[in-house]
Design a protein around this motif. Structure first.
Motif, PDB file in Angstrom:
ATOM      1  N   UNK A 176       0.881  -1.332   0.087  1.00 29.44           N
ATOM      2  CA  UNK A 176      -0.016   0.096   0.106  1.00 29.44           C
ATOM      3  C   UNK A 176       0.859   1.304  -0.045  1.00 29.44           C
ATOM      4  N   UNK A 177       0.663   2.166  -1.013  1.00 25.33           N
ATOM      5  CA  UNK A 177       1.203   3.449  -1.105  1.00 25.33           C
ATOM      6  C   UNK A 177       0.781   4.548  -0.795  1.00 25.33           C
ATOM      7  N   UNK A 178       0.942   5.193   0.556  1.00 26.90           N
ATOM      8  CA  UNK A 178       0.346   6.123   1.300  1.00 26.90           C
ATOM      9  C   UNK A 178       0.985   7.533   0.891  1.00 26.90           C
ATOM     10  N   UNK A 179       0.458   8.405   0.012  1.00 28.77           N
ATOM     11  CA  UNK A 179       1.011   9.879   0.029  1.00 28.77           C
ATOM     12  C   UNK A 179       0.458  10.761   0.922  1.00 28.77           C
ATOM     13  N   UNK A 180       1.209  11.604   1.302  1.00 33.19           N
ATOM     14  CA  UNK A 180       0.695  12.766   2.078  1.00 33.19           C
ATOM     15  C   UNK A 180       0.578  13.836   1.166  1.00 33.19           C
ATOM     16  N   UNK A 181      -0.468  14.721   1.394  1.00 31.28           N
ATOM     17  CA  UNK A 181      -0.940  15.687   0.469  1.00 31.28           C
ATOM     18  C   UNK A 181      -0.651  17.213   1.206  1.00 31.28           C
ATOM     19  N   UNK A 182      -0.495  18.137   0.288  1.00 32.75           N
ATOM     20  CA  UNK A 182      -0.606  19.491   0.558  1.00 32.75           C
ATOM     21  C   UNK A 182      -2.047  19.817   1.429  1.00 32.75           C
ATOM     22  N   UNK A 183      -1.907  20.377   2.434  1.00 28.67           N
ATOM     23  CA  UNK A 183      -2.888  20.952   3.296  1.00 28.67           C
ATOM     24  C   UNK A 183      -3.811  22.013   2.896  1.00 28.67           C
ATOM     25  N   UNK A 184      -3.624  22.320   1.571  1.00 28.05           N
ATOM     26  CA  UNK A 184      -4.313  23.268   0.959  1.00 28.05           C
ATOM     27  C   UNK A 184      -5.514  22.893  -0.049  1.00 28.05           C
ATOM     28  N   UNK A 185      -6.674  23.281   0.131  1.00 28.55           N
ATOM     29  CA  UNK A 185      -7.540  22.617  -0.794  1.00 28.55           C
ATOM     30  C   UNK A 185      -7.781  23.338  -2.242  1.00 28.55           C
ATOM     31  N   UNK A 186      -7.877  22.465  -3.150  1.00 30.10           N
ATOM     32  CA  UNK A 186      -7.867  22.894  -4.453  1.00 30.10           C
ATOM     33  C   UNK A 186      -8.658  22.192  -5.222  1.00 30.10           C
ATOM     34  N   UNK A 187      -8.901  22.716  -6.633  1.00 40.02           N
ATOM     35  CA  UNK A 187      -9.675  21.699  -7.603  1.00 40.02           C
ATOM     36  C   UNK A 187      -8.628  20.609  -8.147  1.00 40.02           C
ATOM     37  N   UNK A 188      -7.381  20.663  -7.664  1.00 39.55           N
ATOM     38  CA  UNK A 188      -6.609  19.467  -7.921  1.00 39.55           C
ATOM     39  C   UNK A 188      -5.665  19.138  -6.876  1.00 39.55           C
ATOM     40  N   UNK A 189      -5.733  17.830  -6.278  1.00 34.36           N
ATOM     41  CA  UNK A 189      -5.036  17.663  -4.921  1.00 34.36           C
ATOM     42  C   UNK A 189      -3.556  17.554  -5.252  1.00 34.36           C
ATOM     43  N   UNK A 190      -2.510  17.859  -4.419  1.00 36.97           N
ATOM     44  CA  UNK A 190      -1.159  17.753  -4.530  1.00 36.97           C
ATOM     45  C   UNK A 190      -0.488  17.098  -3.603  1.00 36.97           C
ATOM     46  N   UNK A 191       0.492  16.653  -3.771  1.00 31.03           N
ATOM     47  CA  UNK A 191       1.646  16.136  -2.740  1.00 31.03           C
ATOM     48  C   UNK A 191       2.217  17.080  -2.209  1.00 31.03           C
ATOM     49  N   UNK A 192       2.924  16.786  -0.987  1.00 24.21           N
ATOM     50  CA  UNK A 192       3.650  17.952  -0.466  1.00 24.21           C
ATOM     51  C   UNK A 192       4.701  18.439  -1.520  1.00 24.21           C
ATOM     52  N   UNK A 193       5.306  17.690  -2.431  1.00 21.91           N
ATOM     53  CA  UNK A 193       6.029  18.162  -3.259  1.00 21.91           C
ATOM     54  C   UNK A 193       5.626  19.229  -4.298  1.00 21.91           C
ATOM     55  N   UNK A 194       4.527  19.308  -4.248  1.00 26.23           N
ATOM     56  CA  UNK A 194       3.794  20.052  -5.287  1.00 26.23           C
ATOM     57  C   UNK A 194       3.123  19.531  -6.544  1.00 26.23           C
ATOM     58  N   UNK A 195       3.610  18.172  -6.472  1.00 24.13           N
ATOM     59  CA  UNK A 195       3.166  17.425  -7.944  1.00 24.13           C
ATOM     60  C   UNK A 195       1.893  17.083  -7.517  1.00 24.13           C
ATOM     61  N   UNK A 196       1.091  16.816  -8.668  1.00 18.83           N
ATOM     62  CA  UNK A 196      -0.368  16.529  -8.680  1.00 18.83           C
ATOM     63  C   UNK A 196      -0.417  14.988  -8.176  1.00 18.83           C
ATOM     64  N   UNK A 197      -1.716  14.596  -7.512  1.00 14.06           N
ATOM     65  CA  UNK A 197      -1.922  13.571  -7.274  1.00 14.06           C
ATOM     66  C   UNK A 197      -2.180  12.791  -8.670  1.00 14.06           C
ATOM     67  N   UNK A 198      -2.807  13.253  -9.721  1.00 13.04           N
ATOM     68  CA  UNK A 198      -3.081  12.923 -10.988  1.00 13.04           C
ATOM     69  C   UNK A 198      -1.672  12.347 -11.532  1.00 13.04           C
ATOM     70  N   UNK A 199      -0.580  13.133 -11.446  1.00  9.74           N
ATOM     71  CA  UNK A 199       0.610  12.721 -12.113  1.00  9.74           C
ATOM     72  C   UNK A 199       1.058  11.649 -11.188  1.00  9.74           C
ATOM     73  N   UNK A 200       1.031  11.655  -9.967  1.00 10.09           N
ATOM     74  CA  UNK A 200       1.795  10.554  -9.091  1.00 10.09           C
ATOM     75  C   UNK A 200       1.266   9.095  -9.306  1.00 10.09           C
ATOM     76  N   UNK A 201      -0.139   9.298  -9.461  1.00  6.09           N
ATOM     77  CA  UNK A 201      -1.053   7.759  -9.663  1.00  6.09           C
ATOM     78  C   UNK A 201      -0.502   7.291 -10.889  1.00  6.09           C
ATOM     79  N   UNK A 202      -0.617   8.393 -12.026  1.00  4.74           N
ATOM     80  CA  UNK A 202      -0.149   8.017 -13.542  1.00  4.74           C
ATOM     81  C   UNK A 202       1.362   7.356 -13.457  1.00  4.74           C
ATOM     82  N   UNK A 203       2.355   8.000 -12.587  1.00  9.71           N
ATOM     83  CA  UNK A 203       3.444   7.627 -12.765  1.00  9.71           C
ATOM     84  C   UNK A 203       3.798   6.130 -11.953  1.00  9.71           C
ATOM     85  N   UNK A 204       3.043   5.934 -11.224  1.00  8.20           N
ATOM     86  CA  UNK A 204       3.192   4.522 -10.447  1.00  8.20           C
ATOM     87  C   UNK A 204       2.422   3.436 -11.249  1.00  8.20           C
TER      88      UNK A 204
END
Length: 317
Positions: A176-204
């Motif tokens: 199980x791969x658990x990502x920590x998210x930026x605590x800023x609410x937005x239309x796109x969820x982002x990791x702490x790195x600023x990379x989008x969750x969409x890009x992270x899931x695509x990558x893996x």
């Protein structure tokens, strides 16, 4: 998934670090949850038992702080692997003892080996691949004989996820791969790195040997409010790739974490998040597709009990 309310639900435990502190275990920075492991391991057993009694079906090994970031380099070199192994043995014994003690229907409790951020929580800027691989491999080897699955926690960047995937690539257990998210609410969820969750899931997903059908994508150690968009973004990518993976969520009760937070120097502030309030978030996550739900830092057995009672009300076993 035509009827998300009918998805099977599994209850994960809550945050063991703050639970250790709550029950009176020795607890301070920078050692964090490793201090009880070193000085009073019976508290670690008690913390696991508290979550199991609350209804957790998966408990997580207390190895999160068995890294140089918390132990210090010298203690890590001397004791890091042994402490992680000890933590895994304690969790396995707690889960096994519970199974044996049930007078009615046996409670199946799985043990998740923890692979924490090797070079610091919420700090993708501190990541260095070779050092990370060395630490992650040590923790993997220390715990592997005692765990049922792997939970890579608080992943802050795609680079970090790739390193973890390299360590887990030959594991025969669910990962199980658990990502920590930026605590800023937005239309796109982002990791702490600023990379989008969409890009992270695509990558893996596009790594051929990374994600197996029994693996899962999680989000953790972020405020509850940002989990919803991350789950939405993940389900959209899974649908695009025609993949059926479990999605997990376990939020914290912290106030929003700022960029550059020094996780081993200060104790992050908490908010008063009741079990009833947390359950509202969890129900929404489940309706969107999350099938494994628990809690991270500050989420106590009382919160897990509320989740378990809700699951029982759905008629699941």
């Amino acid at each position: 998934m035509s009827d998300l309310t009918r998805l099977k639900l599994t209850i994960l435990d809550g945050g063991i670090g703050r639970e250790l502190k709550r029950i009176g275990a020795p607890f301070s920075q920078p050692l964090w949850s490793a201090q009880a492991l070193i000085e009073a391991p019976h508290y670690v057993t008690q913390a696991h038992q508290n979550f199991i009694q609350a209804g957790a079906e998966i408990i997580t090994v207390n190895s999160y702080a068995c890294v140089p970031f918390h132990l210090g380099e010298a203690r890590y070199q001397q004791q890091g692997a042994a402490l992680a192994r000890q933590a895994a043995i304690i969790a396995k014994e707690a889960a096994s003892h519970t199974k044996e003690d049930q007078n009615k229907t046996p409670q199946t409790v799985l043990v998740a080996g923890s692979l924490p951020p090797p070079l610091g929580s919420y700090r993708p800027d501190l990541f260095e691949q070779q050092s990370a691989l060395d630490i992650l491999t040590t923790l993997f080897e220390a715990q592997d004989d005692y765990v049922d699955l792997w939970l890579a926690e608080t992943i802050a960047s795609i680079e970090e996820a790739n390193a973890i995937a390299h360590v887990l690539k030959d594991s025969t257990k669910p990962c199980y791969y658990a990502f920590t998210l930026s605590d800023e609410i937005g239309e796109t969820a982002r990791l702490r790195s600023g990379e989008s969750v969409i890009d992270a899931v695509e990558a893996i997903l596009t790594k051929a040997t990374l994600i197996k059908e029994r693996d899962a994508i999680f989000f953790n150690c972020s405020i509850p409010e940002v989990m919803e968009q991350a789950i939405r973004d993940t389900t959209s990518v899974l649908k695009k790739h025609n993949r059926q993976l479990d999605i997990g969520a376990y939020a914290n009760s912290f106030t929003p974490i700022s960029q550059g937070h020094e996780a081993n120097l200060t104790t992050q502030g908490s908010r008063d998040l009741s079990p009833e309030e947390y359950l509202v978030f969890a129900k929404k996550w489940h309706s969107l597709g999350a099938t494994i739900i628990g809690g991270c830092c500050g989420i106590e057995p009382s919160h897990i009990k509320a989740l378990a009672e809700w699951k029982n009300s759905l008629g699941e076993v």
